[in-house]
Design a protein around this motif. Structure first.
Motif, PDB file in Angstrom:
ATOM      1  N   ALA A 174      14.225 -18.063  31.899  1.00  0.00           N
ATOM      2  CA  ALA A 174      13.225 -18.839  31.177  1.00  0.00           C
ATOM      3  C   ALA A 174      12.616 -19.888  32.108  1.00  0.00           C
ATOM      4  CB  ALA A 174      13.850 -19.522  29.959  1.00  0.00           C
ATOM      5  N   LEU A 175      11.316 -20.111  31.984  1.00  0.00           N
ATOM      6  CA  LEU A 175      10.608 -21.129  32.760  1.00  0.00           C
ATOM      7  C   LEU A 175      10.182 -22.250  31.838  1.00  0.00           C
ATOM      8  CD1 LEU A 175       8.307 -18.831  34.946  1.00  0.00           C
ATOM      9  CD2 LEU A 175      10.460 -19.917  35.624  1.00  0.00           C
ATOM     10  N   SER A 176      10.420 -23.492  32.258  1.00  0.00           N
ATOM     11  CA  SER A 176      10.039 -24.652  31.449  1.00  0.00           C
ATOM     12  C   SER A 176       8.891 -25.404  32.113  1.00  0.00           C
ATOM     13  CB  SER A 176      11.237 -25.583  31.246  1.00  0.00           C
ATOM     14  OG  SER A 176      11.683 -26.091  32.485  1.00  0.00           O
ATOM     15  N   GLY A 177       8.303 -26.314  31.367  1.00  0.00           N
ATOM     16  CA  GLY A 177       7.140 -27.042  31.855  1.00  0.00           C
ATOM     17  C   GLY A 177       7.428 -27.979  33.004  1.00  0.00           C
ATOM     18  N   ASP A 178       8.697 -28.341  33.246  1.00  0.00           N
ATOM     19  CA  ASP A 178       9.027 -29.258  34.341  1.00  0.00           C
ATOM     20  C   ASP A 178       9.400 -28.507  35.620  1.00  0.00           C
ATOM     21  OD1 ASP A 178      11.405 -28.200  33.554  1.00  0.00           O
ATOM     22  OD2 ASP A 178      12.505 -30.095  33.529  1.00  0.00           O
ATOM     23  N   SER A 179       8.889 -27.267  35.746  1.00  0.00           N
ATOM     24  CA  SER A 179       9.114 -26.456  36.954  1.00  0.00           C
ATOM     25  C   SER A 179      10.581 -26.091  37.148  1.00  0.00           C
ATOM     26  CB  SER A 179       8.582 -27.177  38.203  1.00  0.00           C
ATOM     27  OG  SER A 179       7.208 -27.441  38.077  1.00  0.00           O
ATOM     28  N   THR A 180      11.252 -25.799  36.051  1.00  0.00           N
ATOM     29  CA  THR A 180      12.652 -25.401  36.110  1.00  0.00           C
ATOM     30  C   THR A 180      12.813 -23.973  35.596  1.00  0.00           C
ATOM     31  OG1 THR A 180      13.442 -27.668  35.798  1.00  0.00           O
ATOM     32  CG2 THR A 180      14.983 -25.906  35.298  1.00  0.00           C
ATOM     33  N   ALA A 181      13.532 -23.150  36.356  1.00  0.00           N
ATOM     34  CA  ALA A 181      13.862 -21.792  35.933  1.00  0.00           C
ATOM     35  C   ALA A 181      15.336 -21.764  35.549  1.00  0.00           C
ATOM     36  CB  ALA A 181      13.587 -20.797  37.050  1.00  0.00           C
ATOM     37  N   THR A 182      15.633 -21.145  34.409  1.00  0.00           N
ATOM     38  CA  THR A 182      17.003 -21.093  33.909  1.00  0.00           C
ATOM     39  C   THR A 182      17.432 -19.652  33.695  1.00  0.00           C
ATOM     40  OG1 THR A 182      16.735 -23.228  32.777  1.00  0.00           O
ATOM     41  CG2 THR A 182      18.580 -21.844  32.086  1.00  0.00           C
ATOM     42  N   LEU A 183      18.537 -19.281  34.334  1.00  0.00           N
ATOM     43  CA  LEU A 183      19.117 -17.953  34.163  1.00  0.00           C
ATOM     44  C   LEU A 183      20.314 -18.051  33.229  1.00  0.00           C
ATOM     45  CD1 LEU A 183      19.615 -14.937  35.047  1.00  0.00           C
ATOM     46  CD2 LEU A 183      21.086 -15.884  36.841  1.00  0.00           C
ATOM     47  N   THR A 184      20.377 -17.187  32.233  1.00  0.00           N
ATOM     48  CA  THR A 184      21.523 -17.134  31.324  1.00  0.00           C
ATOM     49  C   THR A 184      21.961 -15.673  31.176  1.00  0.00           C
ATOM     50  OG1 THR A 184      20.071 -16.964  29.375  1.00  0.00           O
ATOM     51  CG2 THR A 184      20.826 -19.166  30.013  1.00  0.00           C
ATOM     52  N   LEU A 185      23.261 -15.465  30.997  1.00  0.00           N
ATOM     53  CA  LEU A 185      23.790 -14.143  30.705  1.00  0.00           C
ATOM     54  C   LEU A 185      23.916 -14.025  29.187  1.00  0.00           C
ATOM     55  CD1 LEU A 185      26.514 -13.650  33.466  1.00  0.00           C
ATOM     56  CD2 LEU A 185      24.100 -13.006  33.477  1.00  0.00           C
ATOM     57  N   ASP A 186      23.162 -13.086  28.614  1.00  0.00           N
ATOM     58  CA  ASP A 186      23.107 -12.956  27.155  1.00  0.00           C
ATOM     59  C   ASP A 186      24.396 -12.403  26.573  1.00  0.00           C
ATOM     60  OD1 ASP A 186      20.537 -13.937  27.128  1.00  0.00           O
ATOM     61  OD2 ASP A 186      19.604 -11.958  27.215  1.00  0.00           O
ATOM     62  N   LYS A 187      24.991 -11.429  27.240  1.00  0.00           N
ATOM     63  CA  LYS A 187      26.205 -10.808  26.721  1.00  0.00           C
ATOM     64  C   LYS A 187      27.426 -11.621  27.151  1.00  0.00           C
ATOM     65  CE  LYS A 187      24.568  -6.026  26.534  1.00  0.00           C
ATOM     66  NZ  LYS A 187      24.837  -5.784  25.105  1.00  0.00           N
ATOM     67  N   LEU A 188      28.217 -12.059  26.181  1.00  0.00           N
ATOM     68  CA  LEU A 188      29.426 -12.820  26.495  1.00  0.00           C
ATOM     69  C   LEU A 188      30.633 -11.912  26.708  1.00  0.00           C
ATOM     70  CD1 LEU A 188      29.047 -15.812  23.999  1.00  0.00           C
ATOM     71  CD2 LEU A 188      28.154 -15.559  26.334  1.00  0.00           C
ATOM     72  N   ASP A 189      30.452 -10.615  26.448  1.00  0.00           N
ATOM     73  CA  ASP A 189      31.531  -9.639  26.671  1.00  0.00           C
ATOM     74  C   ASP A 189      30.980  -8.440  27.449  1.00  0.00           C
ATOM     75  OD1 ASP A 189      29.876  -8.780  24.661  1.00  0.00           O
ATOM     76  OD2 ASP A 189      31.483  -8.003  23.383  1.00  0.00           O
ATOM     77  N   PRO A 190      30.431  -8.658  28.637  1.00  0.00           N
ATOM     78  CA  PRO A 190      29.843  -7.553  29.391  1.00  0.00           C
ATOM     79  C   PRO A 190      30.896  -6.599  29.940  1.00  0.00           C
ATOM     80  CG  PRO A 190      29.917  -9.502  30.763  1.00  0.00           C
ATOM     81  CD  PRO A 190      30.375  -9.928  29.388  1.00  0.00           C
ATOM     82  N   VAL A 191      30.431  -5.433  30.345  1.00  0.00           N
ATOM     83  CA  VAL A 191      31.273  -4.468  31.060  1.00  0.00           C
ATOM     84  C   VAL A 191      30.735  -4.393  32.480  1.00  0.00           C
ATOM     85  CG1 VAL A 191      32.057  -2.077  31.212  1.00  0.00           C
ATOM     86  CG2 VAL A 191      31.754  -3.154  28.972  1.00  0.00           C
ATOM     87  N   ILE A 192      31.626  -4.604  33.460  1.00  0.00           N
ATOM     88  CA  ILE A 192      31.238  -4.581  34.871  1.00  0.00           C
ATOM     89  C   ILE A 192      32.254  -3.733  35.622  1.00  0.00           C
ATOM     90  CG2 ILE A 192      30.841  -5.947  36.957  1.00  0.00           C
ATOM     91  CD1 ILE A 192      30.165  -8.322  35.139  1.00  0.00           C
ATOM     92  N   GLY A 193      31.776  -2.718  36.312  1.00  0.00           N
ATOM     93  CA  GLY A 193      32.680  -1.860  37.063  1.00  0.00           C
ATOM     94  C   GLY A 193      33.718  -1.191  36.197  1.00  0.00           C
ATOM     95  N   TYR A 194      33.325  -0.777  34.978  1.00  0.00           N
ATOM     96  CA  TYR A 194      34.193  -0.077  34.029  1.00  0.00           C
ATOM     97  C   TYR A 194      35.298  -0.964  33.463  1.00  0.00           C
ATOM     98  CZ  TYR A 194      31.815   4.103  35.665  1.00  0.00           C
ATOM     99  OH  TYR A 194      30.844   5.018  35.972  1.00  0.00           O
ATOM    100  N   SER A 195      35.173  -2.285  33.619  1.00  0.00           N
ATOM    101  CA  SER A 195      36.180  -3.201  33.090  1.00  0.00           C
ATOM    102  C   SER A 195      35.518  -4.241  32.188  1.00  0.00           C
ATOM    103  CB  SER A 195      36.908  -3.922  34.230  1.00  0.00           C
ATOM    104  OG  SER A 195      37.612  -3.004  35.035  1.00  0.00           O
ATOM    105  N   PRO A 196      36.213  -4.656  31.116  1.00  0.00           N
ATOM    106  CA  PRO A 196      35.665  -5.699  30.239  1.00  0.00           C
ATOM    107  C   PRO A 196      35.753  -7.068  30.908  1.00  0.00           C
ATOM    108  CG  PRO A 196      37.855  -5.079  29.501  1.00  0.00           C
ATOM    109  CD  PRO A 196      37.503  -4.132  30.623  1.00  0.00           C
ATOM    110  N   TRP A 197      34.688  -7.852  30.752  1.00  0.00           N
ATOM    111  CA  TRP A 197      34.628  -9.213  31.276  1.00  0.00           C
ATOM    112  C   TRP A 197      34.314 -10.172  30.139  1.00  0.00           C
ATOM    113  CZ3 TRP A 197      34.138 -11.330  36.521  1.00  0.00           C
ATOM    114  CH2 TRP A 197      34.549 -10.434  37.502  1.00  0.00           C
TER     115      TRP A 197
END
Length: 201
Positions: A37-60
């Motif tokens: 997300a980009l805000s008016g004060d020139s800030t970009a924010t990255l967030t991970l939407d999934k709180l229970d992702p799967v990475i490399g065939y393993s639950p995180w």
């Protein structure tokens, strides 16, 4: 790949992506989503939407309210991201700055990057053409970035590194970067191989 799907959306100030990958047996190898997300004060924010992702065939697991922000005007990073899974941990967060050399330009917060036992082979399985590399990545870094000045220290380790079937060894790099009052940047690095210091720069 067997099956990979990338979904997403974009708006005037927001971009979202979700990646899902399954192997030929139908087992989920990756299921992870993120938004910027980009805000008016020139800030970009990255967030991970999934709180229970799967990475490399393993639950995180990912902490609720996670974020990594970058202010383009101040050139400053702020973060609160904690992930854990498959015996690995990843933490990127802001913390009150340690006392630095008075000659350095520092902000009130340092960016801390801590990774423990991150198995490279799990993260590169998304690429069917990835080289046969395996090993355990670890970092313990503290960095301060403000108005173009940088200071920081820490180490990066790559333990039990294999390329193909050949063991390369245990690697460790120690880093120290400082910006002086005049703006001059100085950096030191030491490289250790199997516990023996083999290079200094």
């Amino acid at each position: 790949w067997a099956h990979a799907r990338l979904d997403g959306y974009f708006d005037t100030d927001r971009l979202g992506l979700n990646l899902t990958q399954r192997n030929i047996q139908g087992k989920t190898g990756f299921d992870i989503g993120a938004a910027i997300a980009l805000s008016g004060d020139s800030t970009a924010t990255l967030t991970l939407d999934k709180l229970d992702p799967v990475i490399g065939y393993s639950p995180w697991t990912v902490n609720e309210g996670n974020y990594v922000t970058y202010n383009f005007k101040k050139r400053h990073i702020d973060a609160d991201l904690h992930m854990a899974g498959a015996g690995s941990k990843v933490a990127i967060y802001s913390e009150a700055a340690h006392s630095h050399d008075p000659g350095m330009h520092t902000a009130d917060e340092d960016l801390v990057v801590q990774i423990s036992d991150l198995r490279l082979q799990d993260w590169i399985t998304i690429n069917p053409f990835a080289p046969a590399i395996r090993g355990d990545l670890g970092t313990d870094l503290r960095v301060n970035l403000q108005d173009g000045s940088i200071s920081g220290e820490g180490d990066i380790t790559l333990g039990n590194l294999y390329y193909g079937k050949e063991r390369v060894g245990d690697l460790k790099a120690e880093l120290d970067v400082q910006t002086g009052r005049s703006g001059r940047v100085s950096a030191d690095m030491a490289l250790w191989v199997n516990g023996t210091k083999s290079m200094t720069l």
